[in-house]
Design a protein around this motif. Structure first.
Motif, PDB file in Angstrom:
ATOM      1  N   THR A  94       5.308   3.428  -1.160  1.00 27.07           N
ATOM      2  CA  THR A  94       4.910   2.209  -0.463  1.00 27.07           C
ATOM      3  C   THR A  94       5.919   2.077   0.680  1.00 27.07           C
TER       4      THR A  94
ATOM      5  N   LYS B  99       0.824  -1.218   0.000  1.00 26.36           N
ATOM      6  CA  LYS B  99       0.000   0.000   0.000  1.00 26.36           C
ATOM      7  C   LYS B  99       0.847   1.252   0.000  1.00 26.36           C
ATOM      8  N   LYS B 100       0.301   2.313  -0.571  1.00 26.03           N
ATOM      9  CA  LYS B 100       1.012   3.595  -0.596  1.00 26.03           C
ATOM     10  C   LYS B 100       0.640   4.435   0.616  1.00 26.03           C
TER      11      LYS B 100
END
Lengths: 146, 406
Positions: free
Chosen positions: B20, B14-15
Motif C-alpha cells: 500500500t 490500495k495496493k
C-alpha cells in the motif's frame, strides 16, 4: 522489476568509479545532454582519429543510471568507427524501446546490456538513454560533414 | 484522529504491486477524500450543464454550484467580496494572469520586481518574462542561514522603484512560513503591490488574505484535496477592476460588435470560456472537509509529523537536511540528501518499498543552485500521514546506500 536487477554490480561499479568521467583535452566534438525534468546534465566529448573514435569522455551530474550509462557508452565506443558507433547507439536505443529483443544481435552492446531491463521502468528510461541520445547527435553531425 | 482521516481517502488503502502506498509527496499534489470524489461525480452524474447560459433548471443548478463554490472560497480565505475570487486552472495560470494583465501594461524600464530565491518556477519565470518584456529589473531576496528570508534583504531590496513584490507564503522546498505581513507592509510603504503564492500554505495553515494584506493571493486546488484543473486567483477588487482581461472569449463579455467589445464585470471578466464547474464542486467539498477537521488540528498533525521525522532523520549519519534549522515556522516539508546517492536513485529505492517521495529540483532550479546542490529528495506530509509512514521512510532510507553498493 527487482532493485538488484536495476542497481546491478556493473551499474553500481560504473556509477561509483566512472573511469571516463573526465575532461577530454582536444575534443573534436562536444555536446551537452540534459533531462530538464530531473536534472541529469552531462557533456559528452569525443575525439576522432580519421574515422575512428580515438577517445570519449563525459562530465556533469546525474543519477547512478545516467552516469553508469555514460561511462559504459564511452568504454564501448572508444576504438570503433563512426558508423560502428552509430549502429551500436541505434541498437541500444532500440533495446530500451524494446524494438529489438534479439539477445544474439544485442550481444555486441556488451556491458550496456546491463541496462536492458530499464525498459520496465518508464520513469528511469530517460536517465539511461541520455548519453546515447547525445552521442547520436554528435555522430549524426560528424557523418553529415564528412 | 489520524486513522479516521486515513479512512476518508480511498487511494491510501490500495495496493500498488506489493505495497500500500506510503504517500509522502503532498507538496506535489494531495490525495482526495471520498467527499471530494463524490462531489465531482455528483456534479457530472446529476447536475452537468453549462453555467451562466441555459435558461433551464439544469443550467441554473450548475450555475448555483459554481457560484456557491466561489462564495465558499471567499469565506475560506476571508476575501471582502466574492468578486475578488477568480477561478483559474491552477496557481500557475493565476500568476500568469497577474503577469500579463497587471504587470505587462504597467511596468517600464527602471521599475523593479522583487521575488525571493525560494520561488517555484511558476512564481519566477513569468516575472523574468515581464522584466525582459518591459525593461524592468528582477531582484531577489536571498536567505538567512536558517532558510528564512534575509530580513536585511527585505528591507533593502524593496525600494522606491519596486512595483511588484511576488513571494511564496511557504517554500515548496524549505517548508518555512515567510513573514508575508512584514513584506506586505514594506511593499505598500513604497507603493508596490504584493503577490503571494499560497500553493503550499492554503491547505496547511489558516489563511486570511486581509490579515496578510496581500494584494493578490493564488493557489491550486489539487494541492488542497481538490481535483486537478481548478485554482484560485484572489485580487483586491480595485486592482482587478483596473486590469484588462487575460483571456478573451465567451462569457467574459457584455456587448460584442464587429469591431468593439465591452467586457463583463468581475469575476466573469477573467473567466473566458466554459469553466471547470466539476472542479469547483470538488474544491467546495474540499473546503468543507478542511473546515470540518479544522486548521488547528491540521497544523497539530503536521507539527507532530515533522518533529518526529526530523528527530529520526537526524539519527542517520548519511542524511543531509536543508532548511531544517529554523526554530519556528516549519511546516510538513523536509528536504534532504543521502550521502553519495543521487536523489533519483533514492526515490527509486524508496519506491521499491512503497514509499513515494519527490526527487529532483522541485521546479526551483535557482534555489537548488543557491543551496549548492543539483537536486534533493523531498518528503512532504499531510493530515492523513502517520508516524508509521515516517517509520517506513526511515527504514527504507537505511537500505539505500547498501543497495547502491556503498
Amino acid at each position: 522489476m527487482e532493485l538488484a536487477e536495476l542497481y546491478s554490480d556493473i551499474i553500481n561499479e560504473h556509477s561509483r568509479n566512472p573511469g571516463n568521467r573526465r575532461q577530454l583535452i582536444n575534443a573534436d566534438a562536444q555536446k551537452r545532454g540534459h533531462n530538464p525534468s530531473c536534472g541529469d546534465d552531462i557533456t559528452l566529448s569525443v575525439s576522432f582519429d580519421g574515422d575512428v573514435i580515438a577517445d570519449a569522455a563525459f562530465t556533469g551530474v546525474g543519477c547512478a543510471i545516467s552516469q553508469a550509462s555514460a561511462d559504459i557508452l564511452s568504454d564501448l565506443i572508444i576504438g570503433k568507427t563512426v558508423s560502428e558507433a552509430k549502429t551500436l547507439t541505434e541498437k541500444f536505443l532500440a533495446m530500451i524501446k524494446r524494438e529489438n529483443t534479439d539477445d544474439a544481435d544485442l550481444a555486441d552492446l556488451d556491458e550496456a546490456l546491463a541496462l536492458k531491463n530499464i525498459a520496465n521502468m518508464p520513469a528511469r528510461v530517460k536517465c539511461a538513454v541520455l548519453a546515447w541520445r547525445t552521442l547520436n547527435d554528435i555522430l549524426t553531425e560528424r557523418q553529415s560533414i564528412s | 484522529m489520524n486513522n479516521n482521516i486515513l479512512h476518508d481517502f480511498p487511494l491510501l488503502g490500495k495496493k500498488f504491486g506489493d505495497h500500500t502506498v506510503t504517500y509522502l509527496d503532498n507538496g506535489a499534489t494531495t490525495q482526495k477524500p471520498d467527499s471530494v470524489i463524490k462531489a465531482v461525480c455528483g456534479y457530472y452524474g446529476g447536475c452537468n450543464a453549462n453555467p451562466h447560459r441555459g435558461a433551464y433548471a439544469l443550467s441554473v443548478k450548475a450555475t448555483d454550484i459554481y457560484e456557491s463554490a466561489r462564495q465558499k472560497t471567499q469565506k475560506f480565505i476571508n476575501a471582502q467580496s466574492s468578486d475578488e475570487i477568480i477561478f483559474t486552472k491552477n496557481a500557475t495560470e493565476a500568476l500568469n494572469l497577474i503577469a500579463y494583465s497587471y504587470a505587462l501594461p504597467r511596468l517600464q524600464k527602471g521599475d523593479e520586481i522583487v521575488i525571493s530565491i525560494a520561488e517555484h518556477h511558476s512564481n519566477l519565470v513569468p516575472w523574468q518574462f515581464v522584466a525582459k518584456s518591459t525593461g524592468a529589473t528582477l531582484k531577489y531576496i536571498y536567505l538567512a542561514p536558517d532558510g528564512h528570508f534575509d530580513r536585511h534583504d527585505i528591507e533593502t531590496k524593496i525600494t522606491a522603484n519596486t512595483k511588484i513584490v511576488a513571494v511564496t507564503h511557504i517554500s515548496n522546498v524549505l517548508g518555512l512560513i515567510n513573514p508575508i505581513d512584514t513584506i506586505a507592509a514594506k511593499a505598500h510603504e513604497v507603493g508596490a503591490v504584493i503577490v503571494v503564492d499560497g500553493s503550499q500554505s492554503v491547505a496547511h495553515i489558516a489563511v486570511d488574505v486581509q490579515k496578510l494584506a496581500a494584494d493578490f493571493f493564488v493557489f491550486s486546488g489539487h494541492k488542497m484535496l481538490s481535483p486537478m484543473g481548478i485554482g484560485v486567483l484572489y485580487g483586491k477588487k480595485a486592482l482587478l477592476d483596473a486590469m484588462p482581461p487575460f483571456l478573451m472569449g465567451g462569457d467574459m463579455i457584455e456587448y460584442v460588435e464587429e469591431q468593439e467589445t465591452t467586457f463583463a464585470d468581475l469575476p466573469q471578466k477573467f473567466e473566458a470560456g466554459t469553466q471547470n464547474v466539476g472542479g469547483a464542486a470538488g474544491l467546495s467539498a474540499a473546503i468543507d472537509y478542511l473546515e470540518a477537521v479544522g486548521f488547528h488540528t491540521i497544523e497539530q498533525i503536521e507539527q507532530e509529523l515533522i518533529t518526529y521525522a526530523l528527530h529520526n532523520l537526524r539519527e542517520l549519519p548519511f542524511i543531509t537536511l536543508y532548511g531544517c534549522d529554523a526554530a519556528e515556522g516549519k511546516t510538513g516539508i523536509v528536504t534532504f540528501n543521502v550521502q553519495d546517492v543521487h536523489p533519483h536513485d533514492v526515490a527509486t529505492v524508496l519506491d521499491s518499498f512503497g514509499v513515494a517521495i519527490r526527487a529532483g529540483h522541485h521546479c526551483a532550479q535557482p534555489l537548488m543552485k543557491y543551496l549548492g546542490v543539483n537536486a534533493t529528495c523531498r518528503a512532504s506530509f499531510y493530515l492523513y500521514n502517520t508516524k508509521e509512514d515516517i517509520d517506513r521512510l526511515i527504514d527504507a532510507l537505511k537500505k539505500v546506500r547498501s543497495i547502491m553498493g556503498y
